[in-house]
Structures are given as structure tokens and as C-alpha cells.
Design a protein around this motif. Structure first.
Motif, PDB file in Angstrom:
ATOM      1  N   VAL B 204       0.843  -1.199   0.000  1.00 52.88           N
ATOM      2  CA  VAL B 204       0.000   0.000   0.000  1.00 52.88           C
ATOM      3  C   VAL B 204       0.876   1.246   0.000  1.00 52.88           C
ATOM      4  O   VAL B 204       1.789   1.366   0.817  1.00 52.88           O
ATOM      5  CB  VAL B 204      -0.936   0.023   1.234  1.00 52.88           C
ATOM      6  N   ILE B 205       0.614   2.150  -0.941  1.00 49.73           N
ATOM      7  CA  ILE B 205       1.344   3.416  -0.985  1.00 49.73           C
ATOM      8  C   ILE B 205       0.330   4.556  -0.984  1.00 49.73           C
ATOM      9  O   ILE B 205      -0.626   4.551  -1.758  1.00 49.73           O
ATOM     10  CB  ILE B 205       2.259   3.517  -2.234  1.00 49.73           C
ATOM     11  N   ARG B 206       0.534   5.504  -0.082  1.00 50.74           N
ATOM     12  CA  ARG B 206      -0.324   6.697  -0.021  1.00 50.74           C
ATOM     13  C   ARG B 206       0.375   7.784  -0.796  1.00 50.74           C
ATOM     14  O   ARG B 206       1.536   8.090  -0.525  1.00 50.74           O
ATOM     15  CB  ARG B 206      -0.495   7.144   1.423  1.00 50.74           C
ATOM     16  N   LEU B 207      -0.292   8.358  -1.765  1.00 55.84           N
ATOM     17  CA  LEU B 207       0.402   9.378  -2.556  1.00 55.84           C
ATOM     18  C   LEU B 207      -0.510  10.455  -3.099  1.00 55.84           C
ATOM     19  O   LEU B 207      -1.741  10.327  -3.057  1.00 55.84           O
ATOM     20  CB  LEU B 207       1.187   8.719  -3.692  1.00 55.84           C
ATOM     21  N   SER B 208       0.101  11.494  -3.594  1.00 50.70           N
ATOM     22  CA  SER B 208      -0.609  12.544  -4.308  1.00 50.70           C
ATOM     23  C   SER B 208       0.248  12.961  -5.493  1.00 50.70           C
ATOM     24  O   SER B 208       1.388  13.397  -5.316  1.00 50.70           O
ATOM     25  CB  SER B 208      -0.845  13.754  -3.402  1.00 50.70           C
ATOM     26  N   ALA B 209      -0.299  12.818  -6.695  1.00 51.87           N
ATOM     27  CA  ALA B 209       0.449  13.221  -7.891  1.00 51.87           C
ATOM     28  C   ALA B 209       0.525  14.742  -7.966  1.00 51.87           C
ATOM     29  O   ALA B 209       1.306  15.294  -8.722  1.00 51.87           O
ATOM     30  CB  ALA B 209      -0.229  12.663  -9.145  1.00 51.87           C
ATOM     31  N   LYS B 210      -0.289  15.415  -7.167  1.00 52.15           N
ATOM     32  CA  LYS B 210      -0.314  16.878  -7.188  1.00 52.15           C
ATOM     33  C   LYS B 210       0.740  17.435  -6.228  1.00 52.15           C
ATOM     34  O   LYS B 210       1.603  18.206  -6.635  1.00 52.15           O
ATOM     35  CB  LYS B 210      -1.712  17.356  -6.791  1.00 52.15           C
ATOM     36  N   SER B 211       0.682  17.007  -4.971  1.00 52.53           N
ATOM     37  CA  SER B 211       1.627  17.548  -3.980  1.00 52.53           C
ATOM     38  C   SER B 211       2.973  16.826  -4.011  1.00 52.53           C
ATOM     39  O   SER B 211       3.966  17.343  -3.530  1.00 52.53           O
ATOM     40  CB  SER B 211       1.029  17.432  -2.577  1.00 52.53           C
ATOM     41  N   GLY B 212       2.981  15.619  -4.561  1.00 56.30           N
ATOM     42  CA  GLY B 212       4.228  14.867  -4.621  1.00 56.30           C
ATOM     43  C   GLY B 212       4.436  13.932  -3.439  1.00 56.30           C
ATOM     44  O   GLY B 212       5.373  13.140  -3.420  1.00 56.30           O
ATOM     45  N   GLU B 213       3.554  14.017  -2.454  1.00 55.38           N
ATOM     46  CA  GLU B 213       3.646  13.118  -1.302  1.00 55.38           C
ATOM     47  C   GLU B 213       3.587  11.660  -1.768  1.00 55.38           C
ATOM     48  O   GLU B 213       2.749  11.288  -2.596  1.00 55.38           O
ATOM     49  CB  GLU B 213       2.470  13.400  -0.346  1.00 55.38           C
ATOM     50  N   GLY B 214       4.508  10.846  -1.280  1.00 57.38           N
ATOM     51  CA  GLY B 214       4.486   9.416  -1.590  1.00 57.38           C
ATOM     52  C   GLY B 214       5.011   9.052  -2.976  1.00 57.38           C
ATOM     53  O   GLY B 214       5.158   7.877  -3.309  1.00 57.38           O
TER      54      GLY B 214
END
Ligand SMILES: [Zn+2]
Lengths: 114, 231
Positions: B204-214
């Protein structure tokens, strides 16, 4: 509604099988469908009538055998039936396992023809 | 009225045991795809999600950043428009569009035809963006080595419990748009917990393509897939 396409290919396989056996009528079709196959038996039944219409399988019975999901715990080396929530909790140690030993079946099992 | 296959007389009734997969032809093509991807030295990922989960945005960023150092290719399944392919075409990666018409999922044959038209020389990763749907794609093996299911913060935390076949088959689950989870009242931890209950095998990976988190964790995973030749 991928069941329509799956039923169409199934009936094509049934008819080709009937032809291969020099049969002119298909009386009964038995499928096995796993609880985790991603295919809804009710949707298959809905697609069936349209798929057989006008073919030698028109009027044939459709039996769908449901295959329940079974999991396996790697720690206890134990196989167990899975409840309808599909969380594979080992009845012995309580560990949640990702191992599936049964439940993805999607099979044309047998045909009765003459 | 049923039409007889042969104008013969009454024949004896017989029962024929078949035990044939209903997905026989798809599965055969999937095996061929998998062999071909392996020969090309390429890892194929099948990206599955509901519509609007951010697949294309993530793919766009991945092709631009990760794809800058490691050559990637993409196949995009879309109902009608070619917007997704055009968006991805702005990166330099080879991208093929599959217009599925009314089909609710990609099948192995569609992928084989689309890949046949791509220049895959040197490509190490093939991203297959499936049609936005969590039900139908579950049954269709495309020949991928890794199945990635996306669940965005704009959806319900209980989706893994509602769509067990697809989550059960996932190698990787991406919890996307986590940057707006707070605003949308999406409980990321509860969603991750539900994924672990249904799909404990999945990374499981938590991410945001917008903020770059993960995002780095995602690229690291892609890098390890390329290096190991599989997941
Ligand atoms: Zn156990």
C-alpha cells in the motif's frame, strides 16, 4: 456488463463442442462460478437467453454451480472457508491471509446434448 | 425455434465433461503477452480504478519524471475520447490509445494489438491504464506482471470491502489524492486498514500526484520492479 461477452464466448464454445460431437441439440449447460471470479451469476443468466436464441442450444437449461471462496493460512498450513465478507481470517490463529485456494473459478463444466 | 446442426435423426443423449475456462481465449493471449513482455525485458503494470481516481494524472507525472531516466511506454483504454492519450503524449513516452467503445474493461487481445503498434525498443516498463471500472477488469488477465489498484480520497474508505475480487487480485494498492483527504473527510488510515483486511498481500502506498507526497516511494517501487524484472 462483461457477463454478456463471457456468455457469448461460452455459447460459442458449447456449439462448437456440440458440432464436434455431431449433436443437433444442447439440453443442459453446467457452469462453475467462483465467489471471487468477478462474474455475477444473475447477470450470466440474464445474458443466457439472448446468447442461445435461434441456436441448437435454444431452450437448454443453464445450471450455475457456485464455488465458495477458500483461503489458506501459511502459518497454520490450514485451509478454511471464507464468509461472505471475503476477509480471510484464519479460524485457528486469527491472522488475515491473502492466500486464495479456491473461488476464482469460471468454468464451462459439462454439456448434455443429443 | 432451434435450428438443428445436422439433418440427422434422433441421437442418444450424452453428457460431455469439459472443465474449460470461460476466459480460455483471453487467458491464452494473456500468457502470450506475458511471454512477449518478458522477452522485451519489460515489466507490465495493469492500472485499475474507478473513473476519476487520478490514474492519468499519476501516469502523466510518472512518465515525465520516472520516465526521464527509465524508458516507459503506455497503453490507455478509454471509452470514447482520446484525451488521456493526448495528455500522456506530451511526455516523450510511446503511448497507444485503445478505444474500447462500450466495453467496460480491456482484454488481452486489445493490449496485444495496441502494443504491436508501439516502438518498445529499450522500454523497461509498460503501463496499461485500464478502463475506469472496479468490477469488470477483475476477471481479465492482460498478461501484466503487476496489478495496481487505485483508490482515491474522493471515494469511500470501504471500497475494498465492496469490490473484493479486484482488491484481492492487487499486488499494489495506491491511495491517491491524499493531499485533499482532509478537505474531503477521507480517512486514509481507515482505507489502508480496509485494504489490509481484504488484500494483506498488497503493498500500500499513499500518494498525491499533485503535492508529490508518496511519489518517491512509488518510483522506488517501479525501480525495484525494473531491477528484479518482476514484482
Ligand atoms: Zn493461522
Amino acid at each position: 456488463m462483461h457477463e454478456v461477452g463471457i456468455m457469448e464466448t461460452t455459447i460459442a464454445a458449447v456449439l462448437s463442442e456440440a458440432r464436434g460431437h455431431d449433436a443437433s441439440r444442447v439440453h443442459n449447460i453446467v457452469l462453475r462460478v467462483g465467489a471471487l471470479s468477478g462474474v455475477e451469476p444473475d447477470a450470466l443468466r440474464l445474458a443466457f437467453d439472448a446468447a442461445v436464441k435461434g441456436t441448437p442450444a435454444d431452450g437448454a437449461g443453464l445450471e450455475i454451480e457456485s464455488v465458495p471462496a477458500r483461503g489458506r493460512c501459511p502459518d497454520c498450513d490450514l485451509e478454511f472457508d471464507v464468509e461472505s465478507d471475503f476477509i480471510f481470517t484464519c479460524p485457528k490463529c486469527g491472522r488475515i491471509s491473502g492466500e486464495l485456494v479456491q473461488g476464482r473459478e469460471l468454468e464451462l463444466t459439462r454439456i448434455v446434448m443429443s | 425455434m432451434p435450428t438443428p446442426l445436422a439433418p440427422s435423426a434422433q441421437k442418444a443423449t450424452r453428457t460431455v465433461e469439459l472443465r474449460l475456462s470461460l476466459l480460455e481465449s483471453n487467458d491464452r493471449q494473456a500468457v502470450a503477452n506475458r511471454r512477449r513482455f518478458k522477452e522485451l525485458g519489460m515489466v507490465a503494470l495493469n492500472l485499475v480504478s474507478s473513473p476519476g481516481s487520478g490514474k492519468t494524472t499519476l501516469l502523466e507525472r510518472t512518465l515525465a519524471e520516472f520516465g526521464a531516466a527509465t524508458r516507459c511506454a503506455a497503453v490507455v483504454g478509454d471509452l470514447a475520447t482520446d484525451n488521456d492519450a493526448r495528455r500522456l503524449g506530451r511526455t516523450r513516452a510511446p503511448v497507444a490509445q485503445i478505444t474500447t467503445g462500450s466495453a467496460c474493461h480491456l482484454d488481452a487481445g486489445m493490449v496485444a494489438r495496441a502494443v504491436g503498434g508501439l516502438d518498445l525498443a529499450g522500454a523497461r516498463i509498460l503501463f496499461i491504464e485500464n478502463v475506469g471500472n472496479l468490477v469488470c477488469p477483475a476477471s481479465f488477465d492482460l498478461g501484466e506482471q503487476v496489478r495496481v489498484v487505485l483508490l482515491s480520497a474522493a471515494e469511500g474508505e470501504d471500497k475494498p470491502l465492496k469490490y473484493p475480487p479486484i482488491f484481492k487480485s492487487a499486488h499494489v494498492v495506491l491511495l491517491t489524492k491524499v493531499d485533499v483527504a482532509g478537505v474531503l473527510g477521507f480517512d486514509v488510515e481507515a482505507a489502508a486498514q480496509n485494504v489490509r483486511r481484504i488484500a494483506p498481500q498488497a503493498r500500500v502506498i499513499r500518494l498525491s500526484a499533485k503535492s508529490g507526497e508518496g511519489i518517491k516511494e512509488w518510483y522506488d517501487l517501479l525501480g525495484s520492479l525494473v531491477n528484479s524484472g518482476k514484482g
